[in-house]
Design a protein around this motif. Structure first.
Motif, PDB file in Angstrom:
ATOM      1  N   VAL A  76       0.856  -1.197   0.000  1.00 46.05           N
ATOM      2  CA  VAL A  76       0.000   0.000   0.000  1.00 46.05           C
ATOM      3  C   VAL A  76       0.889   1.244   0.000  1.00 46.05           C
ATOM      4  O   VAL A  76       2.029   1.196   0.469  1.00 46.05           O
ATOM      5  CB  VAL A  76      -0.931   0.054   1.242  1.00 46.05           C
ATOM      6  N   PRO A  77       0.364   2.373  -0.540  1.00 49.09           N
ATOM      7  CA  PRO A  77       1.140   3.615  -0.456  1.00 49.09           C
ATOM      8  C   PRO A  77       1.318   3.995   1.016  1.00 49.09           C
ATOM      9  O   PRO A  77       0.428   3.733   1.832  1.00 49.09           O
ATOM     10  CB  PRO A  77       0.251   4.649  -1.163  1.00 49.09           C
ATOM     11  N   LEU A  78       2.447   4.607   1.307  1.00 44.69           N
ATOM     12  CA  LEU A  78       2.743   4.976   2.698  1.00 44.69           C
ATOM     13  C   LEU A  78       1.584   5.758   3.327  1.00 44.69           C
ATOM     14  O   LEU A  78       1.219   5.544   4.479  1.00 44.69           O
ATOM     15  CB  LEU A  78       4.026   5.812   2.740  1.00 44.69           C
ATOM     16  N   THR A  79       0.980   6.638   2.534  1.00 44.23           N
ATOM     17  CA  THR A  79      -0.072   7.502   3.089  1.00 44.23           C
ATOM     18  C   THR A  79      -1.336   6.718   3.440  1.00 44.23           C
ATOM     19  O   THR A  79      -2.228   7.245   4.080  1.00 44.23           O
ATOM     20  CB  THR A  79      -0.434   8.606   2.077  1.00 44.23           C
ATOM     21  N   ARG A  80      -1.431   5.455   3.015  1.00 43.98           N
ATOM     22  CA  ARG A  80      -2.590   4.626   3.367  1.00 43.98           C
ATOM     23  C   ARG A  80      -2.218   3.563   4.403  1.00 43.98           C
ATOM     24  O   ARG A  80      -2.990   2.650   4.649  1.00 43.98           O
ATOM     25  CB  ARG A  80      -3.146   3.914   2.118  1.00 43.98           C
ATOM     26  N   ALA A  81      -1.032   3.668   4.957  1.00 37.97           N
ATOM     27  CA  ALA A  81      -0.537   2.566   5.794  1.00 37.97           C
ATOM     28  C   ALA A  81      -0.858   2.727   7.279  1.00 37.97           C
ATOM     29  O   ALA A  81      -0.616   1.807   8.065  1.00 37.97           O
ATOM     30  CB  ALA A  81       0.971   2.404   5.600  1.00 37.97           C
ATOM     31  N   LEU A  82      -1.430   3.872   7.658  1.00 39.65           N
ATOM     32  CA  LEU A  82      -1.743   4.066   9.078  1.00 39.65           C
ATOM     33  C   LEU A  82      -2.716   2.985   9.567  1.00 39.65           C
ATOM     34  O   LEU A  82      -3.705   2.670   8.912  1.00 39.65           O
ATOM     35  CB  LEU A  82      -2.377   5.438   9.296  1.00 39.65           C
ATOM     36  N   GLY A  83      -2.409   2.390  10.699  1.00 37.00           N
ATOM     37  CA  GLY A  83      -3.301   1.370  11.261  1.00 37.00           C
ATOM     38  C   GLY A  83      -3.107  -0.012  10.667  1.00 37.00           C
ATOM     39  O   GLY A  83      -3.769  -0.961  11.082  1.00 37.00           O
ATOM     40  N   ARG A  84      -2.215  -0.121   9.689  1.00 35.71           N
ATOM     41  CA  ARG A  84      -1.954  -1.445   9.113  1.00 35.71           C
ATOM     42  C   ARG A  84      -0.787  -2.091   9.852  1.00 35.71           C
ATOM     43  O   ARG A  84      -0.132  -1.466  10.686  1.00 35.71           O
ATOM     44  CB  ARG A  84      -1.625  -1.304   7.612  1.00 35.71           C
ATOM     45  N   VAL A  85      -0.517  -3.346   9.501  1.00 37.28           N
ATOM     46  CA  VAL A  85       0.509  -4.108  10.219  1.00 37.28           C
ATOM     47  C   VAL A  85       1.670  -4.408   9.273  1.00 37.28           C
ATOM     48  O   VAL A  85       1.460  -4.943   8.179  1.00 37.28           O
ATOM     49  CB  VAL A  85      -0.095  -5.424  10.748  1.00 37.28           C
ATOM     50  N   LEU A  86       2.866  -4.052   9.681  1.00 33.27           N
ATOM     51  CA  LEU A  86       4.048  -4.263   8.838  1.00 33.27           C
ATOM     52  C   LEU A  86       4.257  -5.750   8.587  1.00 33.27           C
ATOM     53  O   LEU A  86       4.277  -6.557   9.517  1.00 33.27           O
ATOM     54  CB  LEU A  86       5.280  -3.749   9.568  1.00 33.27           C
ATOM     55  N   ALA A  87       4.453  -6.103   7.315  1.00 36.59           N
ATOM     56  CA  ALA A  87       4.642  -7.523   6.984  1.00 36.59           C
ATOM     57  C   ALA A  87       6.114  -7.925   7.059  1.00 36.59           C
ATOM     58  O   ALA A  87       6.422  -9.109   7.063  1.00 36.59           O
ATOM     59  CB  ALA A  87       4.084  -7.795   5.590  1.00 36.59           C
TER      60      ALA A  87
END
Ligand code: AMP
Ligand code: MG
Length: 462
Positions: A76-87
């Protein structure tokens, strides 16, 4: 199913005085109630095919988590990564800051040049250069010199320290330093934040604002994150009317689909509602089929042993393997967890939650949420638990372990005070609305006012 105290109460009917036949019947009934039925129930509970022994919350969770893995990843683009989990773990590719720089507006100098300086005998240095942030000195600093420097400006070669502008005076192009300066003073050394090759973020980390900044600093315009679990949500029940529908006689509005939708989103999943199925085996089976390509399925209601409870039978028809049913907790004892084998990916986890609105929410909290977090790659599966002081007695009548709705207040010492939010019946959604957490209380016990009690935090305390 082991008999509960409520079954025994129903069986103990009162005889008419003096009637022998009734007496015999009563004795027989008493024998049944107190000896035969408990023995049979015990034996049944131990028989695996009934799978009906009431198990602890811990054992239930163990059985669940043993069968749930982490999903694959996506970019995902960095700007959409808030709240996601780093793989993936992330290592630094550079030293940050890349060079030593000033942390103040002032003057760069050699600390040796100010050794022994006092107000009476200040060091006198030649102001021989100027460095603003984003610019580098065009020459090295030599003995007896100072360079004007601004916050973030790279330290010139030859200098080892900075003195803030508030602490000096100037006479034309001469700088007067009236105190000794320590080597490294007001200098941010190269690599102070991170060094090239150093591991800075671990796999499974929840991406918050600081992580976004760090990833941007390391040039990650795109981020690989764990895929969001897609969660099918099915409500069941002839009496349930969905939003937009009209309540007929005997009907009640659907609230579970929406509470569960919120809980799924909060836990990092993507809800896919499948509406309300009537209490018919084929209908429930068909709706479950809609959701076979989900990552997790949740149903509510119809999971007990009533004649209109078809959820377990529907799951059986889908080839589901059932791993638990009765859990020692209140609210929410009947909760089924099953897996439906599927080709191409791991078995699909299915939770059949009880229908009462609070039971559904509490069983979600205790069992579905950790499973969902595991699917979503979160390192931390559980809600935080705090110790709170009971502000009034918190009774837990009944044998089952209680997860009771409490409101929390911050007390004078910075700890928490806990108070029941009201009626703890499993249908009272309003006492869930008022709850900040769930107090965990052993069966048949009361937490007296002033005693400490563990509370599962459901939200920030306001
Ligand atoms: P059941 O588990 O089917 O016996 O349902 C237990 C109770 O929960 C019943 O009183 C139902 O009416 C209620 N209930 C079931 N589904 C829902 C729903 N989707 N929304 C609100 N209440 C429900
Ligand atoms: Mg029902």
């Amino acid at each position: 199913m082991p008999l509960g105290w409520y079954d025994l109460k129903v069986a103990a009917a009162r005889p008419r005085a003096g009637d022998e036949a009734v007496k015999r019947k009563t004795l027989n009934a008493a024998f049944d109630v107190f000896v035969r039925i408990p023995l049979v129930a015990k034996a049944l509970a131990r028989t695996p095919c009934y799978n009906a022994r009431m198990i602890s919350v811990e054992e239930a969770l163990e059985r669940i988590l043993a069968r749930v893995g982490t999903l694959g990843e996506e970019q995902v683009p960095l700007t959409r990564a808030l709240g996601r989990v780093l793989a993936h773990a992330v290592s630094s590719t550079l030293d940050l800051p890349p060079w030593p720089n000033s942390s103040m507006d002032g003057y760069a100098l050699r600390s040796a040049d100010a050794a022994g300086a006092t107000t009476a005998a200040p060091a006198r240095l030649e102001i021989a250069g100027r460095i603003a942030a984003g610019h580098v000195a065009d020459k090295p600093l030599t003995a007896g010199q100072a360079f004007r420097i601004f916050t973030g400006g790279p330290l010139p070669d030859g200098a080892d320290s900075v003195i803030p502008q508030e602490e000096v005076t100037t006479e034309g192009t001469t700088l007067l330093v009236a105190r000794p300066v320590k080597g490294g003073e007001f200098v941010r050394p190269r690599g102070e934040d991170m060094r090239a090759g150093e591991s800075v973020l671990e796999r499974g980390r929840l991406i918050g604002p600081a992580e976004l900044g760090l990833l941007a600093a390391l040039g990650h315009a795109q981020v690989r994150v764990v895929r969001k679990p897609r969660v099918g949500i099915l409500s069941t029940g002839d009496e349930i009317v969905d939003l937009g529908g009209r309540l007929g006689p005997g009907q009640i509005p659907n609230s579970n689909t929406y509470s569960l939708t919120g809980q799924v989103i909060e836990a990092g999943g993507e809800p896919v509602p499948f509406g309300v199925a009537p209490d018919r085996l084929e209908e429930i089976e068909a709706r479950f089929r809609w959701g076979l390509d989900s990552d997790l399925l949740i149903s509510s209601a119809g999971v007990s042993v009533g004649e209109h409870d078809f959820v377990k039978a529907a799951l059986e028809r889908l080839g589901a393997e059932q791993h638990l049913w009765l859990v020692n907790m209140r609210p929410g004892k009947p909760i089924a967890f099953a897996t439906i084998p599927s080709t191409g990916k791991g078995a699909l986890p299915v939770f059949a939650l009880p229908g009462n609105p609070v039971s559904a929410m509490v069983t979600f909290e205790l069992f579905v949420r950790p499973a969902l977090r595991r699917l979503g790659g979160h390192a931390r599966l559980q809600r935080p638990v705090v110790q709170a002081r009971a502000l009034a007695a918190i009774p837990n009548p009944g044998r089952r372990r209680g997860f009771l709705r409490v409101a929390l207040t911050a007390d004078e010492s910075g700890g928490y005070g806990a108070r029941l939010t009201g009626d703890q019946s499993s249908g009272i959604l309003r006492s869930m609305v008022a709850a900040d957490g769930l107090a965990v209380i052993p069966g048949d016990s009361t937490i007296a006012a002033g005693e400490m009690v563990p509370v599962i935090l459901l939200r920030e305390v306001r």
